[in-house]
Design a protein around this motif. Sequence first.
Motif, PDB file in Angstrom:
ATOM      1  N   HIS A  18      68.918  72.589  62.370  1.00 29.42           N
ATOM      2  CA  HIS A  18      67.720  72.101  61.672  1.00 29.42           C
ATOM      3  C   HIS A  18      68.071  71.644  60.259  1.00 29.42           C
ATOM      4  O   HIS A  18      67.506  70.647  59.765  1.00 29.42           O
ATOM      5  N   GLU A  21      69.394  68.229  60.639  1.00 29.80           N
ATOM      6  CA  GLU A  21      68.271  67.304  60.842  1.00 29.80           C
ATOM      7  C   GLU A  21      67.600  66.957  59.515  1.00 29.80           C
ATOM      8  O   GLU A  21      67.309  65.784  59.233  1.00 29.80           O
ATOM      9  N   GLN A  22      67.344  67.998  58.721  1.00 29.36           N
ATOM     10  CA  GLN A  22      66.620  67.795  57.472  1.00 29.36           C
ATOM     11  C   GLN A  22      67.419  66.961  56.484  1.00 29.36           C
ATOM     12  O   GLN A  22      66.905  66.005  55.904  1.00 29.36           O
ATOM     13  N   TYR A 298      63.944  77.817  59.663  1.00 29.88           N
ATOM     14  CA  TYR A 298      63.680  76.384  59.510  1.00 29.88           C
ATOM     15  C   TYR A 298      63.173  76.074  58.092  1.00 29.88           C
ATOM     16  O   TYR A 298      63.550  75.049  57.494  1.00 29.88           O
ATOM     17  N   LYS A 302      65.047  73.555  55.283  1.00 35.01           N
ATOM     18  CA  LYS A 302      64.407  72.418  54.605  1.00 35.01           C
ATOM     19  C   LYS A 302      64.539  72.539  53.092  1.00 35.01           C
ATOM     20  O   LYS A 302      64.838  71.559  52.393  1.00 35.01           O
ATOM     21  N   HIS A 429      57.687  74.411  62.419  1.00 38.84           N
ATOM     22  CA  HIS A 429      58.046  73.237  61.624  1.00 38.84           C
ATOM     23  C   HIS A 429      57.129  73.033  60.419  1.00 38.84           C
ATOM     24  O   HIS A 429      57.184  71.982  59.783  1.00 38.84           O
ATOM     25  N   LYS A 455      56.679  66.655  64.956  1.00 36.84           N
ATOM     26  CA  LYS A 455      57.429  67.773  65.546  1.00 36.84           C
ATOM     27  C   LYS A 455      56.564  69.008  65.796  1.00 36.84           C
ATOM     28  O   LYS A 455      57.076  70.053  66.194  1.00 36.84           O
ATOM     29  N   GLY A 459      58.634  73.631  68.872  1.00 43.18           N
ATOM     30  CA  GLY A 459      59.427  74.847  68.700  1.00 43.18           C
ATOM     31  C   GLY A 459      59.096  75.840  69.792  1.00 43.18           C
ATOM     32  O   GLY A 459      59.414  75.629  70.958  1.00 43.18           O
TER      33      GLY A 459
END
Length: 497
Positions: A18, A21-22, A298, A302, A429, A455, A459
């Motif tokens: 994650h 991804e961020q 998560y 971020k 998310h 999103k 999850g």
Amino acid sequence: MSRKQRVVVVGNGMVGHHFVEQITSLIKPNTGVEVTVLSGEERLAYDRVHLSEFFTGKTANDLALTNEQIYTDWQVRFFTNAKVTDINRVKQQVTTSGGVTFDYDKLVLATGSFPFVPPIPGKDREHCLVYRTITDLDAIKHSASSSKVGVVIGGGLLGLEAANALKQLGLETHVVEFAPQLMGVQVDNGGGRLLKDKITALGVQVHTSMATEEIVDGDRCRYKMCFKGGKTLETDLILFSAGIRPYDNLAREFDLAVGERGGIVINNHCQTSDQNIYAIGECALWNNFIFGLVAPGYAMAKIAAKHILFNNSDDAFFGADMSTKLKLMGVEVGSIGDAHARAPGARSYVFDDQLAGVYKKVVTNQAGTRLIGAVLVGDTSDYDNLLQYHLNDLALNAAPESLIFPLAPPPDTVSITDLPADAVICSCHQVTKHTIEQAVLSGANDLVDVQAITKACTGCGSCENRVNCIIEHSLAITKAQPQQLSDEVLIPVTELA
């Protein structure tokens, strides 16, 4: 031309992925950031939340969260079987067990946790296993093929998932728990009692208040478990699922601050005691607390990504809600906030229908005006409603017992219009009501569209009902008076996720 900033991520579990991804979504073209992922496993990130589905037909590819092509498209360098064994904080380098060295400007430790195996004599025998990775699941399948009886040591969430796996593999299944009840962290005594009854009725034998002292050769099965007090239990396979411990060995070996009971100490920006090293997920210790759920991890990912790229001090981690809803062997379980009513002045309201197999409890403040916790076993249909009362600190407009008693007047239900715009609907998310509304205004017409844009509900999936309600409500309003949806400026679709 200045060189790229080098960001190295150690660990490629759900939280590590994650983070990737961020940070890749925030990197603008040609901004000069190079991301390198070092995975200690032989494969890239996969879904550990739904790991038990491996025993119902899903493959490793089905559970995969990414693949080589995705990382290549994101311009992310990646290496599997690359367990980091050395950190040189002065030179800002990490070295893997294979002897390969990587330079970093910022290092992110997303090493997760490992299963705790109690120091029981005999624990190292061949068919004594743990339940954590896909490799572990392969070993369990292999062992089960030559076994008839299986025992799980540990009656928490992961222990019950492991027991379900053994049952699905056709073994006579037992759960041994040291504490007097199952899932002692998430549910209270009443909920634990009903949970035990339901799981026993499904054919899994549950043994609580049992301390394993030794594992020896069995008479009828492969092994014999010897308990304090003289009782024994024979089994062919033993699965240890007695909790997890933060994988903080790198921090310990290379002088990063760790907690007294483990975990890499982090600040509100997820920085460790070395400002160039971050820690996120189950390896991280924030305010002397380790978060064992994916949603807080998560959130850390971020925040760390933004801080690394922008040195952004506005976004910070201030803890996370640990509420959860799940289904174990078909048994619905929900836990919200202060489930054990430990807060000073807390009041509890309990509905216990033993015939129907339903247990519900809500916990309020002393005045009975705010919901601070809840336990649901056997029926979690009230979970979403109760969770929104708790997360948004909404006033209770009716008697607290009306939230759970079926014979009371209709329950006081949180409507979509009651929820503030910043109400978090998807905890995994951190998707708010406003973000979902904006997705609908931007053209999303159903759950699939909203998932692609925000999103939300990708999850754990427990927020699906509430997300659908907001979509339906938003679609109805857009057809009538679109301006009523929100007074805020419309956000471009590309920025919502």
